[in-house]
Enzyme design. Structure first.
Site, mmCIF file in Angstrom:
data_model
loop_
_atom_site.group_PDB
_atom_site.id
_atom_site.type_symbol
_atom_site.label_atom_id
_atom_site.label_comp_id
_atom_site.label_asym_id
_atom_site.label_seq_id
_atom_site.Cartn_x
_atom_site.Cartn_y
_atom_site.Cartn_z
ATOM 1 N N GLU A 126 54.018 33.350 -1.698
ATOM 2 C CA GLU A 126 55.317 33.822 -2.264
ATOM 3 C C GLU A 126 56.208 32.736 -2.715
ATOM 4 O O GLU A 126 57.235 32.344 -2.312
ATOM 5 C CB GLU A 126 55.994 34.452 -1.123
ATOM 6 C CG GLU A 126 55.752 35.591 -0.487
ATOM 7 C CD GLU A 126 56.741 36.465 0.234
ATOM 8 O OE1 GLU A 126 57.443 35.945 0.886
ATOM 9 O OE2 GLU A 126 56.464 37.648 0.561
ATOM 10 N N GLU B 91 51.365 42.295 1.156
ATOM 11 C CA GLU B 91 52.130 42.167 2.357
ATOM 12 C C GLU B 91 53.089 43.700 2.297
ATOM 13 O O GLU B 91 53.890 43.735 1.401
ATOM 14 C CB GLU B 91 52.929 41.323 2.514
ATOM 15 C CG GLU B 91 52.280 39.954 2.834
ATOM 16 C CD GLU B 91 53.283 38.488 3.120
ATOM 17 O OE1 GLU B 91 54.470 38.905 3.396
ATOM 18 O OE2 GLU B 91 52.862 37.455 2.711
HETATM 19 C C1 GLA Z 1 56.847 36.959 3.543
HETATM 20 C C2 GLA Z 1 55.761 35.877 3.917
HETATM 21 C C3 GLA Z 1 55.205 36.191 4.966
HETATM 22 C C4 GLA Z 1 56.220 36.539 6.271
HETATM 23 C C5 GLA Z 1 57.056 37.876 5.842
HETATM 24 C C6 GLA Z 1 57.829 38.364 6.834
HETATM 25 O O1 GLA Z 1 56.358 38.090 2.824
HETATM 26 O O2 GLA Z 1 54.800 35.629 2.854
HETATM 27 O O3 GLA Z 1 54.766 34.872 5.575
HETATM 28 O O4 GLA Z 1 57.044 35.603 6.675
HETATM 29 O O5 GLA Z 1 57.551 37.566 4.823
HETATM 30 O O6 GLA Z 1 58.394 39.670 6.174
#
Ligand code: GLA
Length: 687
Positions: A162, A320
């Site tokens: 991210e 995710e």
């Molecule tokens: C982000 C991060 C993850 C986690 C999620 C929690 O997407 O990439 O590591 O922290 O948030 O929602």
């Protein structure tokens, strides 16, 4: 849709050995004792997991002290996964620098607009432009690529994590230097920069590049074009980091596709121009988290649709999302029965060929211990794990969907990061405008009418669309105005709204009356924008109600018809919505106020009628069910998503049910699909 990336390469092993949809999670074995690992693997197999993302936050475990490497645990986990037939999306582990690095090189730490250092203790505490951080990160990437490039479990590389989640806007001296370099490349001369930034205003004329700074906290609002360029630069700086890791990986392991997880989602993540980033990765991956509220499901669909748009319509990877609650909202709502599967399958409908969660096992300690997972604190004997396992079976049933592409709609919503950034800068007619919300409101109106619409970006080819809605398209450079004009003159129906077509790429107002860039096309002229106060609203003579904004609109082209007028206040009798028919059969419509998701319905219905666009589902279920279509050489997959909390029946027609329940056929009918509350069915229609 975006032009497809020249590099599109799907991770062949993401679905395990058989072709199909990938299924899995972020897996953090380093947070658990070794004895838990075999149990993890057993449960993964039970759930149908085919792929996991490893090592996202493992730098401190891989390199516990500078130059001291410990790969033993990762070797073992990779081998265990491989033996179980589970593939690995291996992170480069550069997302969160270990304590020793920040201690030895505090100059990697980001600095906020007030000049405060952002200290270690959380994660992602690194400057995107730090040459020191870059060198350490690339060294780690090289180690991982050399060690695991040939590992049979390796399916893809996952650059960082991210990018920009916490560190996108860094105001440090490194950032200042890199910003100047970026500006030199953009403008060439200081004269050009001074012109673009309108620096004669407030005595800001620059005589030397050294004088230029990031938009740090200042006594008064900072120059808007400086702010805009800093946003562009910050997106580019992270993209540069992505490229640096990617290029190294491509050199060392040319056969392994590289991605990074984007954050196309609601909740204010606007800083990375993913339309621009999409071409940098071998396949697009996205993270999405639901923000509760009346449009939560529509927002999920909007984000998935936009992700498909930037992926050029090709399959993408849901890296995710959550099985249930997250931990970072004000109130972290648990998902209701059915939502885990529905949310996942709605992503698949919009082109996701892999469905992954953050995270595999809910952690016992640390900042995310209340974040849901595939295996919750309660363990495998839990409703969440049962729902996870059921979803694994559903995804296996949907194997034939893998590789199919989303079938384009006839209508589209135009989404533009530059307009998002610029429309929400300070010192504007109102600070209440929310760019993404206006786009989402139009999208909800489409869904409520049961009509499919694509969410596309300004890079997309508009041919093929009959109706294009460009909400708050604030930044309209000449070339974009020409393209939109050509679209409408070629028979397309263009709709745009308040605060569109106002400025060029330098955030300079197009003079002569608003919306300067689109004035002639729309056949109107706005002399003054007249935003509304909080709680204020204006009735329209068609029964609608405007909030947030009004314009003092004058019709300049006699062919323009007034679709709706203001019905009270100073503007009473003045045009609120106008439509200019064009000789080629197209039209250009202007909406000068905010009508909101419900208020847009009647107007959109008329616009769709004029464009000859109808929904594909029977009228009685339109609005209750979202239809998304994926297609392959042999036919279509119809994804039917129940948007309500009630059971809904949809006629099956000649389709074959791949997923879902069939209502008993009566008499001569062909039966119906019975959608449970929040349920999803997938129907195959052969060509
Ligand atoms: C982000 C991060 C993850 C986690 C999620 C929690 O997407 O990439 O590591 O922290 O948030 O929602």
């Amino acid at each position: 849709m975006n032009p497809p990336s020249p590099h599109h390469r799907w991770p062949q092993r993401a679905a395990g050995d058989a072709p199909g949809l990938g299924y899995g999670a972020d897996y953090n074995p380093e947070q658990w004792p070794r004895e838990v690992w075999p149990q993890d693997i057993r449960l993964m197999r039970e759930a149908g997991v085919t792929v996991v993302t490893l090592a996202v936050f493992s730098w401190a475990r891989l390199e516990p002290a500078e130059g001291r490497w410990d790969f033993g645990w990762l070797d073992e986990v990779m081998d265990l996964l491989h033996e179980a037939g589970i593939s690995v999306d291996l992170a480069t582990a550069t997302a969160s620098p270990p304590p020793w690095l920040a201690e030895r090189h505090p100059e990697i730490l980001p600095v906020n607009a007030s000049g405060q250092t952002l200290w270690p203790g959380g994660r992602q505490h690194w400057r995107p432009t730090s040459p020191v951080f870059r060198a350490y990160a690339l060294r780690l990437v090289e180690k991982l690529a050399t060690r695991y490039g040939g590992h049979p479990a390796l399916a893809a590389w996952h650059v960082n994590n991210e990018l920009g989640c916490h560190n996108v806007h860094d105001y440090s001296d490194d950032a200042a230097r890199a910003f100047r370099t970026w500006l030199r490349a953009r403008y060439g001369t200081l004269d050009a920069l001074n012109h673009a930034w309108s620096t004669s205003f407030w005595s800001q004329v620059y005589g030397d590049w050294q004088q230029i700074l990031p938009p740090r906290l200042a006594a008064a609002p900072v120059n808007p074009t400086q702010q805009l360029d800093f946003k562009r630069f910050s997106s580019d700086a992270l993209k540069d980091h992505l490229r640096a890791e990617r290029d190294l990986l491509r050199r060392l392991t040319p056969d392994i596709p590289v991605t990074t997880n984007f954050m196309v989602m609601g909740g204010g993540q606007d800083a990375m121009d993913y339309a621009d980033w999409a071409a940098e990765v071998d396949f697009v991956a996205n993270d999405h988290y639901v923000v509760p509220g009346p449009q939560a499901l529509d927002e999920l669909s909007f984000s998935a649709n936009l992700t498909s748009g930037i992926a050029g319509g090709r399959p993408w990877f849901l890296m995710e999302h959550s099985t249930s609650a997250v931990n970072w909202q004000q109130v972290n709502v648990a998902k209701r029965p059915g939502e885990l599967a529905r949310d996942s399958l709605l992503h698949v409908a919009h082109g996701a060929d892999a469905v992954c969660f953050f995270q595999w096992r809910q952690s016992a300690g640390g900042a995310e211990k209340y974040h849901s997972a595939m295996v919750p604190h309660a363990g495998a004997d839990s409703d969440v794990f049962r729902a996870v396992t059921a979803l694994g079976r559903t995804l296996a049933d949907l194997a034939p969907v893998a590789g199919s592409v989303r079938r384009p709609a006839r209508a589209a919503i135009l989404f533009d990061w530059e307009s998002w950034w610029t429309a929400e800068l300070d010192s504007h007619p109102t600070s209440r405008l929310r760019y993404r919300q206006e786009a989402l409101d139009w999208y909800s109106a489409f869904l409520d009418l049961g009509v499919r619409a694509d969410v596309i970006t300004t890079r997309a080819d508009l041919t093929g669309y009959d109706l294009v809605v460009a909400p708050v398209l604030h930044v309209v450079p000449r070339a974009l105005a020409d393209r939109l004009t050509a679209f409408a003159e070629g028979g397309g129906h263009l709709v745009t709204t308040y605060f569109s077509g106002i400025v060029d790429e330098n955030d300079h107002v197009w003079l002569g009356g608003h919306p300067g860039a689109l004035r002639d096309l729309l056949g109107i002229r706005v002399e003054e924008m007249a935003p509304l106060l909080d709680g204020e609203s204006v009735p329209l003579d068609d029964g609608g109600t405007g909030t947030l904004w009004t314009d003092r609109v004058k019709v300049t082209d006699p062919s323009v018809s007034v679709v709706a007028s203001y019905a009270a206040g100073d503007l009473a009798g003045g045009p609120a919505v106008t439509r200019r028919p064009l000789p080629g059969g197209g039209s250009a419509t202007y909406v000068s106020t905010r009508l909101g998701p419900q208020g847009l319905g009647p107007l959109l219905a008329r616009l769709l009628d004029a464009a000859g666009i109808r929904g594909d589902l029977p009228a009685e279920v339109a609005g209750e069910v979202e239809l998304v279509v994926r297609t392959d050489g042999g036919g279509d997959f119809w994804f039917l998503v129940n948007r309500t909390d009630r059971p809904v029946q949809v006629p099956l027609g000649a389709g074959k049910l791949l997923v879902g329940e069939q209502a008993p056929a009566e008499g001569g009918d062909t039966g119906a699909v019975l959608l449970a509350p929040r349920g999803v069915a997938v129907v195959r229609h052969e060509r």
